[in-house]
Structures are given as C-alpha cells and as structure tokens.
Design a protein around this motif. Structure first.
Motif, PDB file in Angstrom:
ATOM      1  N   GLU A  56      -3.288 -39.151 -82.979  1.00 40.13           N
ATOM      2  CA  GLU A  56      -4.596 -39.342 -83.085  1.00 40.13           C
ATOM      3  C   GLU A  56      -5.355 -38.626 -82.331  1.00 40.13           C
ATOM      4  OE1 GLU A  56      -6.127 -43.146 -82.394  1.00 40.13           O
ATOM      5  OE2 GLU A  56      -4.540 -44.262 -83.634  1.00 40.13           O
ATOM      6  N   PHE A  57      -6.692 -38.173 -83.052  1.00 40.05           N
ATOM      7  CA  PHE A  57      -7.674 -37.629 -82.023  1.00 40.05           C
ATOM      8  C   PHE A  57      -8.617 -38.693 -81.661  1.00 40.05           C
ATOM      9  CE2 PHE A  57     -11.579 -35.351 -81.265  1.00 40.05           C
ATOM     10  CZ  PHE A  57     -11.200 -34.306 -80.222  1.00 40.05           C
ATOM     11  N   GLU A  58      -9.076 -38.912 -80.380  1.00 39.25           N
ATOM     12  CA  GLU A  58      -9.904 -39.587 -80.046  1.00 39.25           C
ATOM     13  C   GLU A  58     -10.894 -39.163 -79.294  1.00 39.25           C
ATOM     14  OE1 GLU A  58      -7.427 -42.610 -77.598  1.00 39.25           O
ATOM     15  OE2 GLU A  58      -6.117 -41.078 -78.197  1.00 39.25           O
ATOM     16  N   PRO A  59     -12.315 -38.971 -79.799  1.00 41.39           N
ATOM     17  CA  PRO A  59     -13.277 -38.187 -79.219  1.00 41.39           C
ATOM     18  C   PRO A  59     -13.680 -39.008 -77.843  1.00 41.39           C
ATOM     19  CG  PRO A  59     -13.921 -39.057 -81.124  1.00 41.39           C
ATOM     20  CD  PRO A  59     -12.593 -39.415 -81.000  1.00 41.39           C
ATOM     21  N   ILE A  60     -14.069 -38.142 -76.828  1.00 40.09           N
ATOM     22  CA  ILE A  60     -14.715 -38.743 -75.616  1.00 40.09           C
ATOM     23  C   ILE A  60     -16.084 -39.314 -75.602  1.00 40.09           C
ATOM     24  CG2 ILE A  60     -15.328 -38.246 -73.254  1.00 40.09           C
ATOM     25  CD1 ILE A  60     -12.983 -36.362 -73.299  1.00 40.09           C
ATOM     26  N   GLU A  61     -16.255 -40.626 -75.306  1.00 38.49           N
ATOM     27  CA  GLU A  61     -17.667 -41.100 -75.508  1.00 38.49           C
ATOM     28  C   GLU A  61     -18.081 -41.341 -74.037  1.00 38.49           C
ATOM     29  OE1 GLU A  61     -17.216 -44.442 -78.148  1.00 38.49           O
ATOM     30  OE2 GLU A  61     -16.541 -43.131 -79.932  1.00 38.49           O
ATOM     31  N   ARG A 219      -6.036 -33.310 -73.638  1.00 41.00           N
ATOM     32  CA  ARG A 219      -7.546 -32.913 -73.581  1.00 41.00           C
ATOM     33  C   ARG A 219      -8.018 -31.805 -74.093  1.00 41.00           C
ATOM     34  NH1 ARG A 219     -12.663 -34.541 -69.651  1.00 41.00           N
ATOM     35  NH2 ARG A 219     -14.215 -33.325 -70.903  1.00 41.00           N
ATOM     36  N   VAL A 220      -8.456 -31.763 -75.461  1.00 40.55           N
ATOM     37  CA  VAL A 220      -9.083 -30.490 -75.983  1.00 40.55           C
ATOM     38  C   VAL A 220     -10.365 -30.997 -76.826  1.00 40.55           C
ATOM     39  CG1 VAL A 220      -6.936 -29.283 -76.398  1.00 40.55           C
ATOM     40  CG2 VAL A 220      -7.446 -31.315 -77.964  1.00 40.55           C
ATOM     41  N   ARG A 221     -11.270 -29.992 -76.993  1.00 33.95           N
ATOM     42  CA  ARG A 221     -12.364 -30.272 -77.875  1.00 33.95           C
ATOM     43  C   ARG A 221     -13.192 -31.427 -77.452  1.00 33.95           C
ATOM     44  NH1 ARG A 221     -10.805 -25.736 -78.086  1.00 33.95           N
ATOM     45  NH2 ARG A 221     -10.766 -24.431 -79.872  1.00 33.95           N
ATOM     46  N   ASP A 222     -13.239 -31.717 -76.113  1.00 36.39           N
ATOM     47  CA  ASP A 222     -14.107 -32.947 -75.695  1.00 36.39           C
ATOM     48  C   ASP A 222     -13.449 -34.314 -76.291  1.00 36.39           C
ATOM     49  OD1 ASP A 222     -15.969 -33.848 -74.068  1.00 36.39           O
ATOM     50  OD2 ASP A 222     -17.683 -33.897 -75.634  1.00 36.39           O
ATOM     51  N   GLY A 223     -12.074 -34.280 -76.444  1.00 32.76           N
ATOM     52  CA  GLY A 223     -11.379 -35.326 -76.954  1.00 32.76           C
ATOM     53  C   GLY A 223      -9.899 -35.428 -76.402  1.00 32.76           C
TER      54      GLY A 223
END
Ligand SMILES: [Fe+2]
Length: 402
Positions: A56-61, A219-223
């Motif tokens: 999965e890709f999980e965006p950082i919130e 951690r890549v692309r703010d996620g």
C-alpha cells in the motif's frame, strides 16, 4: 558522511566483477547530488530492486492547529502516551518545509524495515538504548545519542527492554556537520566542539541470507510505500564510502564558554537547510566579574526557536520540566523572566542539558501541540506583585538559555 568507512568485503577496485561462490554480486552506488555528492558502494547478494509485491501507499496526514494568537509557547511532553513503533509512533509536533519535529515513545516493535527515501533523520535518544539494525551494519545507540540516519538507509530499531523516548527531526535536506568546523578536506578542526573519535559509524556488518517475506516501508512523495521482498534486505556483504548512519552523544559535545555570554551558534551541533540543531550542555558559565551569565533579551526576527529540555534542575524555573518544550516564534523578542538576570549573577556553572532547533522559516503546529500547550507561558514575563515568601517572589532558574 564524516569520513571514509569500509565494512565487510569489497573488491580491489570499484565497478569490477565481484563474486561469491561464483555468483556475480549486485553493486549499488548509493549517492547524493547525482554522481557528485557523497556516496557509498554496497555489494548485495540480490538486486535491491527485486520486489515481489507492491504494498500500500499511505499518504502522511498532518492535523494542523492554527492558533488564534501568535505567542510564546510552552509544552510539557513528558506524559505523551507511548504508542506505535519507532516509525509510525512518531507524533508530529511542529513542521515547515525544511524540518519536521516529532515526539516518539514507541510501545511496539517494528515488524518491518524502514527507509526514508526523501530525507535525512536525526533521532535524539532521550531515554532508552538498543541497536539500530541497518543495511550498513549494526549501530548501537544509548541515552543521549543523536542517531544520524541519511536518506536511503534501510533500517529497523531493536530497542532493549528500557522505555524509549526520542525527539525526531526529519528533513528533505541534508544533515551536515557545520562547515565552519571542517577544513577544506573535511577534517574537524581544533576549534570544533567535537572530533571524529566522537562519531560512531556502524560497528559490525552481518550479512543476512534469509529468504521469506520482508516488507520494507519507504517514505516517498510525502507518504509511505511498502515493498515486499523475498529476501532479507540486509544482504550486503560489504560496503565503503562516506554515506552511512552514525551516532554522536550529546555528552561528547565540548561546550565553548567565554568571559562574557557566548551566543547560541557556539552550541551548534548539526546544520540542515534553513535550520540548525544545537546542544546546551553542562558547563562553566561566563567568568567576567561583571558578566550576566544568562542571555540578554533577543529578537528572533527571522527564526523560530524550539528548545527541548533533556536534563538538569529546572524545578525553580516556572513550568519548565524535563521533557518541556519552549517555542519562541519569529518576530518577537524573548529573554529571561523577571528577576532571573539578577539572580544569575555569581552563578558559576549550569547543569542543564537541552536540544535546540532554530528554524529560519516559521513552524506550523499540529493538534498535538494544542493538546500540550500550557496556555500561560506568554504571560510569564508579566510581573505581578507576589506575596512575600511565595514561590513567585523569586522565580529563579538555572537554565542558561531562553
Ligand atoms: Fe533564544
């Protein structure tokens, strides 16, 4: 980064055949700034691109708190509940485009490996000890260490049984030793507050030959993107170069003192893009007979000043405890609270231990900062007549920076 290192087996020259039991190993150049920055060369049993499954890709919130007022702030972080592991348990407190500052009190172990693919990290170990297992080898850490982890380092925390408490800095830029401490060849000069012997690279490389399912969260692309490999990611038989994780203990920082007050740059430990990290350590205070040992008021017109109090006797300074954070934001003056300058005269030493981060662009706050904000610190310079004999009559402190 601090100097050339080599662990394990590497071939006589770079970019030539290197085999183990007849099989060609995979050479990886891990470098910065194209092919012109610092780099290390690693030799893998498998291709590091050998991904069995894209997870999965999980965006950082980030939950931002926009305060109603622009004010000096005090946050007491000691009782922040332990949660998560050393990565997902990081609780962001403040950030800007240059740096993110988080608290971390892990309560779970990492069931995966982690790599920051878009930034360098500094983990200050306030409490705890253990081993950072990395692709470059094992890096022991202990209370008081700054663990410096360059981007691209695959790692996993293996803490010991003691409670762990970290202050974490993450930056999209590079964490560097300040240039003014180094000569043209990179060696730390005589006036620098630490030397190469104080810098500890990975102690031992263990090549792991396990097969199975190994998730690596990157951690890549703010996620966070998870990749599943069918081999253990620590499959490196040797590496050399200038890029690797290292530790430096705050207790090895040699304080620079003066006859009259030395400014915060004398405490600088690391440089980042548009921010610095400083260490305030136990030391003798200013020794001129007319010296005022604690700082003059100063206006942080272009910078934000975050101080994390690590150890020392702050009990006589109102509201400051071990684990407290003060934030003196840009555009405002700050200095000792009433009475403290007078009280400090004649003081000869301080036992404080604190980590400071000054940023040159404003910091944004999270809802965690709202939870921890004491709400009164902005009034701590306001003098109200105190009843005789009360604690407020002379709120003296022993911290040497405000
Ligand atoms: Fe200050």
């Amino acid at each position: 980064m601090p100097f050339y290192q080599r662990l394990g087996e590497v071939p006589r020259k770079r970019h030539v055949q290197f085999r183990e039991n007849g099989s060609l190993l995979t050479e990886e150049v891990m470098g910065l700034e194209g092919f012109t920055g610092n780099e290390s060369i690693l030799y893998h049993l498998q291709s590091p691109c050998r991904v069995k499954e894209l997870g999965e890709f999980e965006p950082i919130e980030r939950e931002e708190w926009m305060p109603d007022t622009h004010a000096w702030r005090l946050m007491n972080t000691w009782d922040v509940p332990a949660q998560g592991d050393e990565i997902v348990g990081r609780r962001l407190l403040m950030w800007n485009d240059d740096v993110e500052i988080s608290l971390c009190r892990p309560s779970e172990s990492m069931e995966y490996f982690f790599r920051n693919g878009e930034g360098d990290e500094v983990v200050f170990v306030h409490e705890g000890a253990g081993t950072l297992e990395t692709i470059f080898g094992e890096l022991p850490y202990k209370q008081g260490d700054y663990v410096v982890i360059p981007r691209g380092t695959t790692y996993r925390f293996l803490p010991d049984e003691s409670p762990q408490r970290y202050l974490v800095f993450e930056t999209p830029g590079l964490i560097e030793i300040p240039k003014r401490y180094r000569n043209d060849q990179g060696q730390l000069m005589e006036h620098a507050p630490y030397y190469h012997r104080d810098i500890h690279p990975p102690a031992e490389l263990k090549t792991v030959r396990e097969r199975g399912e190994f998730p690596v969260k990157v951690r890549v692309r703010d996620g966070y993107q998870t990749y599943v490999h069918d081999f253990h990611p620590f499959d490196v038989v040797g590496w050399d170069g200038y890029l690797y994780p290292w530790t430096f203990s705050i207790h090895d920082f040699e304080p620079i003192t003066g006859r009259i007050h030395m400014p915060p740059p004398s405490h600088q430990t690391f440089a980042g893009p548009n921010f610095v990290i400083c260490s305030f350590c136990p030391r003798k205070l200013d020794f001129d007979p007319l010296a005022v040992p604690i700082p003059y008021h100063h206006s942080n017109l272009q910078s934000e000043e975050m101080i994390y109090y690590v150890d020392g006797n702050f009990s006589s300074r109102k509201g400051i405890e071990v684990g407290s954070i003060t934030l003196h934001p840009s555009g405002l003056p700050h200095g000792p609270q009433p009475g403290l300058a007078e009280k400090s005269i004649g003081m000869t030493e301080t036992h404080e231990l604190a980590v400071m981060c000054d940023t040159f662009h404003p910091l944004r706050l999270t809802t965690l900062a709202r939870e921890l904000d004491d709400g009164h610190y902005a009034y701590s310079w306001y003098e109200e007549p105190a009843p005789a004999g009360s604690a407020d009559e002379n709120p003296a402190g022993v911290t040497s920076h405000f």
